[in-house]
Design a protein around this motif. Sequence first.
Motif, mmCIF file in Angstrom:
data_model
loop_
_atom_site.group_PDB
_atom_site.id
_atom_site.type_symbol
_atom_site.label_atom_id
_atom_site.label_comp_id
_atom_site.label_asym_id
_atom_site.label_seq_id
_atom_site.Cartn_x
_atom_site.Cartn_y
_atom_site.Cartn_z
ATOM 1 N N UNK B 78 0.797 -1.319 -0.095
ATOM 2 C CA UNK B 78 0.040 -0.048 -0.181
ATOM 3 C C UNK B 78 0.988 1.270 -0.045
ATOM 4 N N UNK B 79 2.056 1.415 -0.785
ATOM 5 C CA UNK B 79 2.727 2.458 -1.129
ATOM 6 C C UNK B 79 2.743 2.807 -2.605
ATOM 7 N N UNK B 80 2.900 3.927 -2.977
ATOM 8 C CA UNK B 80 3.145 4.533 -4.469
ATOM 9 C C UNK B 80 4.190 5.153 -4.352
ATOM 10 N N UNK B 81 4.859 5.249 -5.726
ATOM 11 C CA UNK B 81 5.888 5.945 -5.885
ATOM 12 C C UNK B 81 5.826 6.924 -7.216
ATOM 13 N N UNK B 82 6.467 8.039 -6.966
ATOM 14 C CA UNK B 82 6.472 8.965 -8.131
ATOM 15 C C UNK B 82 8.134 8.737 -8.635
ATOM 16 N N UNK B 83 8.123 8.357 -9.764
ATOM 17 C CA UNK B 83 9.579 7.796 -10.222
ATOM 18 C C UNK B 83 10.120 9.192 -10.714
ATOM 19 N N UNK B 84 11.603 9.139 -10.795
ATOM 20 C CA UNK B 84 12.430 10.405 -11.355
ATOM 21 C C UNK B 84 12.189 10.687 -12.571
ATOM 22 N N UNK B 139 6.968 19.633 -16.586
ATOM 23 C CA UNK B 139 6.106 20.066 -15.099
ATOM 24 C C UNK B 139 4.833 19.480 -15.088
ATOM 25 N N UNK B 140 4.232 19.433 -16.149
ATOM 26 C CA UNK B 140 2.698 18.670 -16.339
ATOM 27 C C UNK B 140 3.024 17.131 -16.208
ATOM 28 N N UNK B 141 4.148 16.460 -16.719
ATOM 29 C CA UNK B 141 4.164 15.158 -16.629
ATOM 30 C C UNK B 141 4.504 15.045 -15.258
ATOM 31 N N UNK B 142 5.315 15.814 -14.385
ATOM 32 C CA UNK B 142 5.672 15.563 -13.037
ATOM 33 C C UNK B 142 4.213 15.431 -11.992
ATOM 34 N N UNK B 143 3.422 16.419 -12.539
ATOM 35 C CA UNK B 143 2.060 16.547 -11.775
ATOM 36 C C UNK B 143 0.992 15.187 -12.148
ATOM 37 N N UNK B 144 1.483 14.749 -13.287
ATOM 38 C CA UNK B 144 0.467 13.451 -13.608
ATOM 39 C C UNK B 144 1.038 12.501 -12.881
ATOM 40 N N UNK B 145 2.366 12.348 -12.844
ATOM 41 C CA UNK B 145 3.110 11.193 -12.035
ATOM 42 C C UNK B 145 2.514 11.145 -10.552
ATOM 43 N N UNK B 146 2.326 12.486 -10.064
ATOM 44 C CA UNK B 146 2.019 12.491 -8.709
ATOM 45 C C UNK B 146 0.531 12.113 -8.556
ATOM 46 N N UNK B 147 -0.405 12.581 -9.500
ATOM 47 C CA UNK B 147 -1.802 12.245 -9.414
ATOM 48 C C UNK B 147 -1.911 11.092 -9.655
ATOM 49 N N UNK B 152 -4.468 6.509 -5.890
ATOM 50 C CA UNK B 152 -4.448 5.030 -5.398
ATOM 51 C C UNK B 152 -4.674 5.364 -3.831
ATOM 52 N N UNK B 153 -4.626 6.287 -3.236
ATOM 53 C CA UNK B 153 -4.777 6.660 -1.756
ATOM 54 C C UNK B 153 -4.050 5.929 -1.110
ATOM 55 N N UNK B 154 -2.679 6.071 -1.219
ATOM 56 C CA UNK B 154 -1.499 5.137 -0.590
ATOM 57 C C UNK B 154 -1.520 5.780 0.951
ATOM 58 N N UNK B 155 -0.962 4.922 1.850
ATOM 59 C CA UNK B 155 -0.727 5.364 3.259
ATOM 60 C C UNK B 155 0.626 6.261 3.237
ATOM 61 N N UNK B 156 1.723 5.461 2.181
ATOM 62 C CA UNK B 156 2.969 6.277 2.066
ATOM 63 C C UNK B 156 3.143 6.489 0.552
ATOM 64 N N UNK B 157 3.438 7.912 0.307
ATOM 65 C CA UNK B 157 3.992 8.139 -1.088
ATOM 66 C C UNK B 157 5.510 8.403 -1.140
ATOM 67 N N UNK B 158 6.253 7.488 -2.038
ATOM 68 C CA UNK B 158 7.521 7.833 -2.140
ATOM 69 C C UNK B 158 7.914 8.499 -3.320
ATOM 70 N N UNK B 159 8.764 9.361 -3.293
ATOM 71 C CA UNK B 159 9.238 10.134 -4.497
ATOM 72 C C UNK B 159 10.663 10.308 -4.465
ATOM 73 N N UNK B 160 11.050 9.850 -5.669
ATOM 74 C CA UNK B 160 12.332 9.577 -5.999
ATOM 75 C C UNK B 160 12.962 10.799 -7.029
#
Lengths: 271, 370
Positions: B78-84, B139-147, B152-160
């Motif tokens: 239950x974690x999701x990642x925003x990739x580099x 910048x927009x791609x960045x936001x979409x990656x976050x969205x 997924x409503x994760x408990x933890x968001x990992x941002x690389x």
Amino acid sequence: MTKRRTWVYFIPYGLWLALFVIAPVALIIYQSFFDLGQHFTLTNYNTYFRSATYLKMTLNSVWYAFLITLFTGLISYPTAYFIHQLKHRQFWLLLVILPTWINILLKAYAFIGIFSQAGLANQFLTFIGIGPQQILFTNASFIFVATYIQIPFMILPIYNALDDLNPAFVNASKDLGASTWQTFRHVIFPLTLPGVKAGVQAVFIPSLSLFMLTRLIGGNKVITLGTAIEEHFLTTMNWGMGSTIGVVLIVAMIVVMLLTGDQKTKGGTPR
Amino acid sequence: MTQPIITLRNVTKRYGTHTILKNINLTLESGKFYTLLGPSGCGKTTILRAIAGFMSVSEGDVLFAGQRINEVPANKRNVNTVFQDYALFPHLTVAENVAFGLTLKKVAKAEIAERVAKALKLVQLAGYGDRAISELSGGQQQRIAIARAIVMAPKVLLLDEPLSALDAKLRRQMQYELRDLQQRLGITFLFVTHDQEEALAMSDEIFVMNQGEVLQSGSPVDIYDEPINHFVADFIGESNILPAKMIEDFQVAFGGHQFECADAGIPDNEPVEVVIRPEDLTLTTLDQAKLTVTIDTQLFRGDYYEIAATDTLGNDWLIHSVNPAEDGETIGITFRPQDLHVMRFGEKEAEFDARLETYEELEDDGVDET
């Protein structure tokens, strides 16, 4: 100065293009408008499109090329996928490419030996008690050998597509909850589709015009467009008709290219 | 204290003979903004991958809400990642990208549409759903990656290192937005970066890493004001670091003089290092000077002058001053005792914290008595 130089570099390729691509195609198109008596005419096309034999042969050709492409694809995608996961993938890939270095005729003769009445295949069938069978000169053996010969040409583009795939996409997919199969279906396969299309182009068109194998392995039971062209040029000496079939093949080629070409998908161009 | 959401216990990662992570222990509480900060190759991304499930650890436990998840595959966590590099699927539209995880979960169509729209609105890209990924700016791609991750409503968001590909101005703007987003969603963010400014600006707590170890953890202010060693002091912000000698508690000697400081609990006469931040140094007249320096060069930085100077013993000094000085001028510098921070060689974080506690209590007592 620079402009002239660039132009000079183009000469070898330009010559090659003119002599071996443009000129032959032009000659074939030109020839297709002449009958046996060297009169300018549309008879050849008329004959082709009105003759049930030619049309049936065309359909047959397309059908067999389709089967060969299908089987090649079914074998090549999993193989390319599997090789890509291996540790010494370059080595395994080399083993896949190796057979393409051997002349197609040699391979065909090798299969004649293997599939003949006293060949290895029948020795095995006899050993397990269901032989000997007629293997050589059947449609199945033709498709088998054609598929065998085409496989490397399908594996390579698919392998390259898999290699180009950014592994972050796979991680992202898993991160979003996709199982291995879902990741394959929704991410890996769609993103490597250009490789499959390139493979289809490399396999389908040559399969349409296979003629050596139809005779050596298929026993001339399957008459493909390639066989027909060869017959017209070398046996019946009807160059006009042979050229007409050639033109049909070229058109078919263009159609397949258009069908499998890089259409702009709704999500943008794949990388 | 609430139940920690993520705990790493004695986590070690080896590739062959190469150790990437050395006995990492860290605890992330629910709803906070954490940052793993360190130079490239320090192992910060490896920690992220271990939590996301893209990599297994050689030793130790990864816990999620108290449950050991070492063997749980990435798609079941239950974690999701925003990739580099964002890793947005190029064959899908923006909306399809954001909906990807929900579709797999077989969430009802209407709910997916609603949640995707909400996520896009949250990253200020409402109405971009039908666009192709290739049509978006970085910048927009960045936001979409976050969205795509937060839908997924994760408990933890990992941002690389999610901001590393953006230009400076956009990066600053995204810092505000990320911080704001984290506070609105109330979920735990674990942010990986090599940019100390980013870390200081956004985090509740920073883990400073180097060569596979967590050197120091604490609030941005703590880490900035009281770095544990030379590496941390140097890595976080600009600093003047000088060899010194602890004379006794609250007395340290460097640059040929003895000064009052705010540190204690160190054996007398121990060789130490002293950190002074450039903005804590004030230019003054020679008669009020604690140290005398000669100005070498100065750079105008917009809101301050960055002055390079040398003292009488040949030590280099970096000074941030609102007012300019003159090149070649001999001038005095002064500082307050609390601006000095003394660092011992080879002190570990636990010892450091324990020492700080002893004399900070002492100080508090002192205040009480007066």
